[in-house]
Design a protein around this motif. Sequence first.
Motif, PDB file in Angstrom:
ATOM      1  N   ALA A  77       0.832  -1.378  -0.072  1.00  0.00           N
ATOM      2  CA  ALA A  77       0.014  -0.113   0.132  1.00  0.00           C
ATOM      3  C   ALA A  77       0.756   1.187   0.018  1.00  0.00           C
ATOM      4  O   ALA A  77       1.874   1.193   0.396  1.00  0.00           O
ATOM      5  N   PHE A  78       0.423   2.287  -0.336  1.00  0.00           N
ATOM      6  CA  PHE A  78       0.943   3.618  -0.477  1.00  0.00           C
ATOM      7  C   PHE A  78       1.872   3.802   0.494  1.00  0.00           C
ATOM      8  O   PHE A  78       2.768   5.014   0.510  1.00  0.00           O
ATOM      9  N   LYS A  79       1.444   3.698   1.729  1.00  0.00           N
ATOM     10  CA  LYS A  79       2.032   4.387   3.007  1.00  0.00           C
ATOM     11  C   LYS A  79       3.509   3.809   2.992  1.00  0.00           C
ATOM     12  O   LYS A  79       4.265   4.458   3.796  1.00  0.00           O
ATOM     13  N   ASP A 112      -3.305  -1.560   8.635  1.00  0.00           N
ATOM     14  CA  ASP A 112      -2.291  -1.092   7.544  1.00  0.00           C
ATOM     15  C   ASP A 112      -1.050  -0.335   8.026  1.00  0.00           C
ATOM     16  O   ASP A 112      -0.071  -0.746   7.651  1.00  0.00           O
ATOM     17  N   PRO A 232      -7.674   9.104  -3.595  1.00  0.00           N
ATOM     18  CA  PRO A 232      -8.600   8.507  -2.576  1.00  0.00           C
ATOM     19  C   PRO A 232      -8.142   8.850  -1.075  1.00  0.00           C
ATOM     20  O   PRO A 232      -6.843   8.790  -0.682  1.00  0.00           O
ATOM     21  N   THR A 233      -8.954   9.437  -0.371  1.00  0.00           N
ATOM     22  CA  THR A 233      -8.785  10.322   0.651  1.00  0.00           C
ATOM     23  C   THR A 233      -9.215   9.640   2.238  1.00  0.00           C
ATOM     24  O   THR A 233     -10.407   9.305   2.203  1.00  0.00           O
ATOM     25  N   GLY A 234      -8.267   9.917   3.130  1.00  0.00           N
ATOM     26  CA  GLY A 234      -8.662   9.482   4.477  1.00  0.00           C
ATOM     27  C   GLY A 234      -8.358  10.520   5.278  1.00  0.00           C
ATOM     28  O   GLY A 234      -9.207  11.490   5.676  1.00  0.00           O
ATOM     29  N   ASN A 235      -7.075  10.653   5.897  1.00  0.00           N
ATOM     30  CA  ASN A 235      -6.592  11.666   6.457  1.00  0.00           C
ATOM     31  C   ASN A 235      -5.986  12.876   5.682  1.00  0.00           C
ATOM     32  O   ASN A 235      -5.374  13.770   6.286  1.00  0.00           O
ATOM     33  N   PHE A 236      -6.192  12.871   4.617  1.00  0.00           N
ATOM     34  CA  PHE A 236      -5.944  14.076   3.551  1.00  0.00           C
ATOM     35  C   PHE A 236      -4.602  14.298   3.359  1.00  0.00           C
ATOM     36  O   PHE A 236      -3.878  15.284   2.731  1.00  0.00           O
ATOM     37  N   GLY A 237      -3.460  13.286   3.670  1.00  0.00           N
ATOM     38  CA  GLY A 237      -2.120  13.465   3.546  1.00  0.00           C
ATOM     39  C   GLY A 237      -1.685  13.301   2.198  1.00  0.00           C
ATOM     40  O   GLY A 237      -1.055  14.194   1.674  1.00  0.00           O
ATOM     41  N   ASN A 238      -2.383  12.279   1.539  1.00  0.00           N
ATOM     42  CA  ASN A 238      -1.949  11.863   0.061  1.00  0.00           C
ATOM     43  C   ASN A 238      -2.422  13.075  -0.856  1.00  0.00           C
ATOM     44  O   ASN A 238      -1.526  13.484  -1.762  1.00  0.00           O
ATOM     45  N   SER A 287      -8.820   1.999   4.849  1.00  0.00           N
ATOM     46  CA  SER A 287      -7.970   3.083   5.174  1.00  0.00           C
ATOM     47  C   SER A 287      -8.354   4.377   4.987  1.00  0.00           C
ATOM     48  O   SER A 287      -7.851   5.436   5.303  1.00  0.00           O
ATOM     49  N   MET A 288      -9.900   4.337   4.809  1.00  0.00           N
ATOM     50  CA  MET A 288     -10.429   5.753   4.364  1.00  0.00           C
ATOM     51  C   MET A 288     -11.420   5.819   5.248  1.00  0.00           C
ATOM     52  O   MET A 288     -12.211   6.876   5.210  1.00  0.00           O
ATOM     53  N   HIS A 361      -9.965   1.140  -2.609  1.00  0.00           N
ATOM     54  CA  HIS A 361      -9.579   2.373  -2.430  1.00  0.00           C
ATOM     55  C   HIS A 361      -9.348   3.434  -3.878  1.00  0.00           C
ATOM     56  O   HIS A 361      -9.992   4.532  -3.937  1.00  0.00           O
ATOM     57  N   THR A 387      -3.769   3.310  -4.676  1.00  0.00           N
ATOM     58  CA  THR A 387      -3.005   3.296  -3.245  1.00  0.00           C
ATOM     59  C   THR A 387      -2.930   1.886  -2.868  1.00  0.00           C
ATOM     60  O   THR A 387      -1.966   1.771  -1.587  1.00  0.00           O
ATOM     61  N   ALA A 388      -3.387   0.854  -3.177  1.00  0.00           N
ATOM     62  CA  ALA A 388      -3.294  -0.369  -2.607  1.00  0.00           C
ATOM     63  C   ALA A 388      -3.104  -1.586  -3.751  1.00  0.00           C
ATOM     64  O   ALA A 388      -3.837  -1.237  -4.766  1.00  0.00           O
TER      65      ALA A 388
HETATM   66  C1  LIG Z   1      -4.086   5.406   4.308  1.00  0.00           C
HETATM   67  C2  LIG Z   1      -4.540   5.301   3.009  1.00  0.00           C
HETATM   68  C3  LIG Z   1      -5.284   6.258   1.984  1.00  0.00           C
HETATM   69  C4  LIG Z   1      -5.801   7.309   2.535  1.00  0.00           C
HETATM   70  O1  LIG Z   1      -4.564   8.183   2.714  1.00  0.00           O
HETATM   71  P1  LIG Z   1      -4.602   9.624   3.449  1.00  0.00           P
HETATM   72  O2  LIG Z   1      -3.142  10.107   3.247  1.00  0.00           O
HETATM   73  O3  LIG Z   1      -4.804   9.038   4.765  1.00  0.00           O
HETATM   74  O4  LIG Z   1      -5.698  10.530   2.990  1.00  0.00           O
HETATM   75  C5  LIG Z   1      -5.972   5.543   0.896  1.00  0.00           C
HETATM   76  N1  LIG Z   1      -5.712   4.472   0.414  1.00  0.00           N
HETATM   77  C6  LIG Z   1      -4.953   3.517   1.198  1.00  0.00           C
HETATM   78  C7  LIG Z   1      -4.697   2.069   0.472  1.00  0.00           C
HETATM   79  C8  LIG Z   1      -4.256   3.777   2.327  1.00  0.00           C
HETATM   80  O5  LIG Z   1      -3.788   2.877   2.855  1.00  0.00           O
END
Ligand SMILES: *Cc1c(COP(=O)(O)O)cnc(C)c1O
Length: 460
Positions: A77-79, A112, A232-238, A287-288, A361, A387-388
């Motif tokens: 995954a992108f993290k 994740d 694709p957004t969760g915490n808005f970091g990407n 993750s979102m 995602h 992202t994954a």
């Molecule tokens: C964490 C994550 C996101 C969301 O990323 P943010 O930077 O938190 O917006 C999207 N897709 C995947 C697979 C993630 O692990």
Amino acid sequence: FIPEEFPKLGDIDNLMNLSYDELSSYILNLYFDELGEDILREASKKAYDDKFPEEVVPVKMADKAAFLELYHGKTLAFKDMALSILPHLLKASLKLKKDDRKVLILVATSGDTGKAALEGFKDIEDLSIAVYFPDGGVSEVQKLQMITQRGDNTYVAAIEGNFDDAQRGVKEIFTDENYKSELEKKSYILSSANSINIGRLIPQVVYYVYGYINLIKNGSIEKSDSINIAVPTGNFGNVLAAYYAKRMGLPVNKLIIASNDNRVLTDFFDTGKYDSDRELYLTSSPSMDILVSSNLERFLYHISDSNEEKIKDAMKKLNRDKLFEWDLFSDEEFAASASEEDISKSIKKVYEDFDYIIDPHTATAYHAYEKYLEKEKDDKFTLIASTASPFKFSNKVLESLDMEVPDDEFMSLELLSKKMKAEIPLSLRELKSMPIRHKDIIKPSEMRGFIDEIVGDEND
Ligand SMILES: *Cc1c(COP(=O)(O)O)cnc(C)c1O
């Protein structure tokens, strides 16, 4: 931490022939210049070595869009992109400050992030990492990934409780000054690795620039053409990293911001009301599944021209009322959300149209991209952050493709592998045969004790 001003990328021509790690050290040096180019060069090399394939971030074409595959690191995954380099930046900072204490990273994870952080910090000298995950609150594969984790400085405990219990436990430890000063006497400091860490944010700028250069090289765009970026957004970091790339001079037209059923951000961009006082849905893009998007504060700061009072006021209201209103928008963003059905449809459509399989995602971003095209007839190229790996979410992918979903997740991997005509990634394939190294199951009240044991063992 926020940049006082955005450094400029400079002429793209000068970046065209850089390898991924060269581009990484170039961009990091624009922000973290006190560390120096040599150290950043070394850190980037170590981060993006053979943990990644030769092409660190491949790009897959789909008509007027391209998928930026950010998932070829260890945990798929992108993290991994940022968590591979964060430990090296942290270590370099400690050295610069001549701080010889050991750093213990604490992470509470819903799946994740914990694994990505464990892989990033594994076997890095003077750093250790402890991860707490909710026992029963993560998938079988996620659990196996964590309890089989290798590395002499990695520690993992299952918590009898849910994610909130784990998260609360970590927060309590971070704010317990007495406990922290006890640890300091033993020469330990605590730190975190969450997505507001500036050492995670800046490395994410790199792949947007890299993707843009790739599009020029393969003839999809001309130099200085502007593109859209869908995330694709969760915490808005990407998505914030894409915004940073834009402010640094990358020709970006729209940021397409995708949510799942937890559509707090979509509602925010549509109505100006950020309302986190709502039910959290558990979706196929876990993750979102987030209601308070921790990097949004930075974005608002930048678009309000650094209006500190306005941000303080908004964040105070968010804390107090779980809600705030906002009136300063530009037309540079487009937000849309994808329901579970939209996600399935997108996975199926991308497969049928391009013989290409995406994860849930990424599917939210594809859906938002299509919504955007419907609304605005725009023929610019769009880069979609992928992202994954679909292998990480094989059940939802199989279901979306109208295939049978077996009970055993490892069977799903086999089926998906056939469908994709691709091997199951080694890091998943080997899970079943790897020895279990982390067997602790503890109560939330025992989380400090777990740290004491780590410190005791390491000082022996
Ligand atoms: C964490 C994550 C996101 C969301 O990323 P943010 O930077 O938190 O917006 C999207 N897709 C995947 C697979 C993630 O692990």
